[in-house]
Enzyme design. Structure first.
Site, PDB file in Angstrom:
ATOM      1  N   VAL A 213       5.446  -4.911  -7.109  1.00  9.79           N
ATOM      2  CA  VAL A 213       4.628  -4.302  -6.054  1.00  9.79           C
ATOM      3  C   VAL A 213       3.142  -4.460  -6.329  1.00  9.79           C
ATOM      4  CG1 VAL A 213       6.433  -2.657  -5.477  1.00  9.79           C
ATOM      5  CG2 VAL A 213       4.703  -2.025  -7.140  1.00  9.79           C
ATOM      6  N   GLU A 214       2.335  -4.167  -5.304  1.00 12.24           N
ATOM      7  CA  GLU A 214       0.870  -4.332  -5.339  1.00 12.24           C
ATOM      8  C   GLU A 214       0.482  -5.733  -5.790  1.00 12.24           C
ATOM      9  OE1 GLU A 214      -1.409  -1.271  -7.185  1.00 12.24           O
ATOM     10  OE2 GLU A 214      -0.410   0.336  -6.119  1.00 12.24           O
ATOM     11  N   GLY A 215       1.183  -6.714  -5.265  1.00  9.24           N
ATOM     12  CA  GLY A 215       0.989  -8.099  -5.663  1.00  9.24           C
ATOM     13  C   GLY A 215       1.947  -8.440  -6.774  1.00  9.24           C
TER      14      GLY A 215
ATOM     15  N   SER B 243      -2.512   6.835  -4.383  1.00  6.07           N
ATOM     16  CA  SER B 243      -2.946   5.462  -4.621  1.00  6.07           C
ATOM     17  C   SER B 243      -3.395   4.903  -3.280  1.00  6.07           C
ATOM     18  CB  SER B 243      -1.792   4.660  -5.234  1.00  6.07           C
ATOM     19  OG  SER B 243      -2.201   3.352  -5.548  1.00  6.07           O
TER      20      SER B 243
ATOM     21  N   ARG C 209      -4.986  -0.125  -8.271  1.00  4.42           N
ATOM     22  CA  ARG C 209      -4.142  -0.981  -9.091  1.00  4.42           C
ATOM     23  C   ARG C 209      -4.289  -0.662 -10.573  1.00  4.42           C
ATOM     24  NH1 ARG C 209      -5.912  -5.672  -7.358  1.00  4.42           N
ATOM     25  NH2 ARG C 209      -4.321  -6.161  -5.815  1.00  4.42           N
TER      26      ARG C 209
END
Length: 757
Positions: free
Chosen positions: A452-454, A162, A330
């Site tokens: 995670v990831e925002g 990723s 994402r």
């Protein structure tokens, strides 16, 4: 009539004569937008411009082209990708003991070695550098298959594939950097991590405090131009075992060694973790999962300029690099985990319903359980559909930032709902941890995907509609750029043309919304015939609703809309549900319009339409301008909101369908793979389920005999079965089959117990 005629002439003159129109309409609107729109920061602009618009643009314009949706290529695996799933992934699954992994807080050395050797960390690295260069669909399917067996192993595999050094190097690295690092990452000699978030910059990654100062320093015995970096990062997956650190920091050049710009901006670098000054190794304990997650720090660590990813040429371009990679990544990793959760929960819970009895009947016959089971299966159908559609975008070289934000937020939230329902149905089986518990570790890890990831709150409230309203709208971003043009005359001239097109666009959507509302969208276009045709019509109606409400919201609230997070989030929910519904309909078509899948499709569509209409109603009810609120309601719901969600009959139909062994259930749970050598866990409850299904006819006969008084009522013990054999109600073979099925069921519902913890 004369007055009306004169009024019509006046309107025509105002709009037809350019100079009059520009002074009467365009100039006031131009001045208004210049006044109310806050200037975009560089970070906001780069985030806004990253990626591109895809199917989300069609949904936002009020009249989706459904033929375009159907023209997107079907998801498929190459021969190499299929072989990897059939061999390497299957072998890995046999090596995984998730209970042991979580208890030991690490994967066994044999698993680590196998992941390196078979290039599980190199799924996205180009073949020219020794990687596998698999598609996004293959990447997602591999991670999902692993996740259905062990989330800890899946996270360890997904992170290098990723957002991280491999992807950043492949896209932006210099040739020397690619030659140095990509082969080593591909063959597992190097383990990467990427450090972005820190104590004061989590979801606000653009606000990272970590700083690098351009200066001259000593490297390998020579004085070179480089950067002295100080950082303090946390939540970094694989950091405790990483050999190479990707690092994001704000670059400053106070002595103008690179040029005239002193505040250069966010920059990415690649640093070996054994480099002097790098502190790696302290671990976090993320909800007691076993994947490696920890901290990395450094103070005044000098690195040469060639360690910046892309070299000095890419100094200050790190934020755009990160956002562009995130816009694709994402949509792959976290949705894969959520979808695997759905497949695991659907397969195991539907099986459990067939082997667990209460009050003399299988729990799957209780309507309350059927309601929960329908949510599990219906949401899993949505998850699988959204996974496939989103991966189609990525595999066709799109970078749809809004679509992937939708996928990240809504799919992880659906995954959370699915596992909650599965835990409710399986109850003690779900909460008593042990080697045969297949839900507990999934239940505890789901909040990790949420954060995670925002964080999901940020993704929903700021990103989906915040970007969608400008990126997906056919005119707004261009109008903002025209207003921002320093040449006022040129900007006004451009704005004038855009505004006229925008007005026509809004009038069309207003009339379309009203017409669809009055007619129930019965006259809307539909690309197919049959039982799903009306769903396309209702999605078109809601698309027109969203378009006109968004226009009126932006017109009346202006720049304040992005601070009205509750309203913008609800409008984002409408767009999201349109996307999820589109994915469901496409998946049904791609799978060949299987009749057996229709209960799942109808349940999923009823839910998507209900959620979209509910979000729209809530946004209008809380709209600060009451006149606009009433106007919008008249345009979009003139006869009220008639989207009520799945009916009881639809829920029962889904529950019945998913409790039937067959192709439909297999399609819905294919990511939860059961191997021939599997014995416990999901394999055991599945085996018991199939055994109980096999004796269903016998059970029906025995119960009928009990009701007729031929057999004593109560539990069907061995003595009662002997009596049934004597009366020729069952054969000896059927008795043995029955007893074996009951023994398997008892074994499947048992939970692990320990003499000492």
């Amino acid at each position: 009539m004369t007055l009306l005629f004169l009024l019509a002439i006046a309107v025509i003159v105002i709009f037809a004569v350019k100079d009059i129109r520009r002074q009467v309409i365009a100039k006031p609107a131009y001045d208004f937008m210049k006044r109310v729109l806050p200037p975009l920061s560089q970070t906001e602009r780069e985030a806004m411009e990253a990626g591109n618009v895809w199917w989300d643009g069609e949904l936002f314009r009020g009249a989706p082209d459904w033929n375009q949706l159907h023209s997107f290529p079907a998801n498929s695996l190459t021969a190499d990708e299929q072989a990897f799933l059939d061999n390497q992934v299957k072998t890995l699954l046999t090596m995984i003991d998730d209970y042991e992994i979580v208890n030991q807080k690490d994967m066994p050395k044999a698993v680590w070695d196998y992941l390196r050797k078979e290039k599980f960390f190199a799924l996205i690295i180009p073949k020219s550098y020794g990687g596998l260069e698999f598609s996004a669909y293959a990447n997602s399917t591999i991670v999902s298959r692993i996740a259905a067996r062990s989330m800890s192993v899946a996270v360890s595999v997904m992170v290098p594939n990723s957002l991280g050094p491999g992807e950043l190097l492949a896209h932006y690295g210099t040739e020397a950097q690619k030659d140095r690092w990509l082969p080593a990452l591909a063959n597992g000699d190097e383990i990467p991590c990427f450090a972005l978030t820190g104590p004061t910059a989590g979801s606000d990654a653009g606000g990272i405090p970590d700083v690098g100062i351009v200066c001259r320093g000593e490297f390998e015995g020579e004085e070179v131009l480089g950067v002295r970096v100080t950082w303090d990062k946390r939540y970094i997956t694989l950091a405790p075992v990483a050999t190479v650190l990707g690092l994001a920091f704000k670059l400053k050049d106070p002595d103008a060694l690179l040029g005239n710009q002193k505040e250069i901006g966010i920059t990415c670098a690649l640093i070996p973790t054994d480099h002097p000054g790098v502190e790696n190794g302290n671990r976090h304990d993320p909800l007691s999962q076993a994947f490696m997650n920890g901290t990395t720090r450094g103070k005044d660590v000098f690195i040469p300029m060639e360690w910046l990813i892309g070299g000095a040429e890419y100094a200050g371009k790190g934020w755009r690099m990160l956002v562009e990679c995130l816009s694709a990544g994402r949509g792959i990793s976290l949705p894969a985990l959520a979808t695997a959760t759905g497949h695991l929960s659907t397969r195991s819970t539907s099986a459990y319903c067939g082997v667990r009895s209460q009050f003399g009947v299988n729990i799957g016959e209780f309507e309350g359980v059927q309601e929960a089971l329908a949510r599990i299966a219906g949401n899993t159908y949505i998850l699988e559909s959204a996974r496939k559609l989103t991966l189609t975008a990525i595999d066709t070289h799109q970078k749809p930032s809004v679509v992937t934000a939708i996928a990240k937020y809504h799919m992880t939230e659906l995954g959370r709902r699915v596992i909650n329902d599965a835990m409710d149905v399986q109850a003690g089986k779900g909460i008593q941890l042990g080697p045969n518990n297949y839900l507990g570790n999934v239940y505890t890890i789901m909040p990790v995907a949420i954060t995670v990831e925002g964080a999901n709150i940020l993704t929903r409230n700021l990103m989906i509609f915040g970007q969608g309203a400008t990126r997906c709208h056919p005119y707004v971003l261009a109008e903002m750029e025209a207003v921002a043009d320093p040449d006022t005359d040129k900007g006004l001239a451009r704005f004038d043309g855009l505004l006229m097109s925008h007005i026509v666009f809004s009038i069309r959507n207003a009339l379309t919304s009203l017409w669809h509302g009055l007619t129930g969208a019965r006259f809307a276009d539909k690309p197919v015939a049959g039982p799903t045709a009306h769903y396309y019509q209702q999605l078109s109606r809601l698309s027109a609703n969203l378009a006109i409400v968004s226009d009126l919201a932006m017109l009346t609230l202006g720049g304040d809309l992005k601070r009205r997070e509750m309203i913008s989030a609800r409008l984002g929910d409408v767009l999201s549900q349109l996307y999820l519904g589109s994915a469901v309909l496409r998946n049904y078509e791609m799978d060949g319009r299987q009749q057996a899948d229709l209960p799942f499709v109808e349940y999923a569509m009823a839910q998507c339409l209900h959620e979209a209409a509910k979000a729209l109603s809530q946004a209008l009810r809380n709209f600060p301008n009451r006149f606009v609120s009433v106007l919008c309601r008249l345009l979009v719901q003139p006869l009220g909101n008639h989207f009520h969600g799945p009916s009881d009959e639809q829920a029962k139909a889904v529950a019945r369908a998913v409790q039937q062994p067959g192709s439909a259930r297999d399609r819905l749970t294919h990511l939860c793979q059961i191997l021939d050598e599997d014995e416990g866990g999901v394999a055991l409850v599945e085996k018991a389920f199939l055994a109980q299904y096999g004796v269903a006819g016998i059970a029906k006969r025995l119960k009928k005999a009990q009701r007729a008084g031929q057999l004593p009522r109560g539990p069907m013990g061995e003595e009662t079965l002997d009596l049934a054999v004597e009366q020729a109600l069952v054969t000896e073979q059927e008795k043995a089959q029955w007893l074996e099925a009951q023994a398997l069921s008892r074994k499947a519902i048992d939970v692990d117990e320990f003499t000492k913890l």
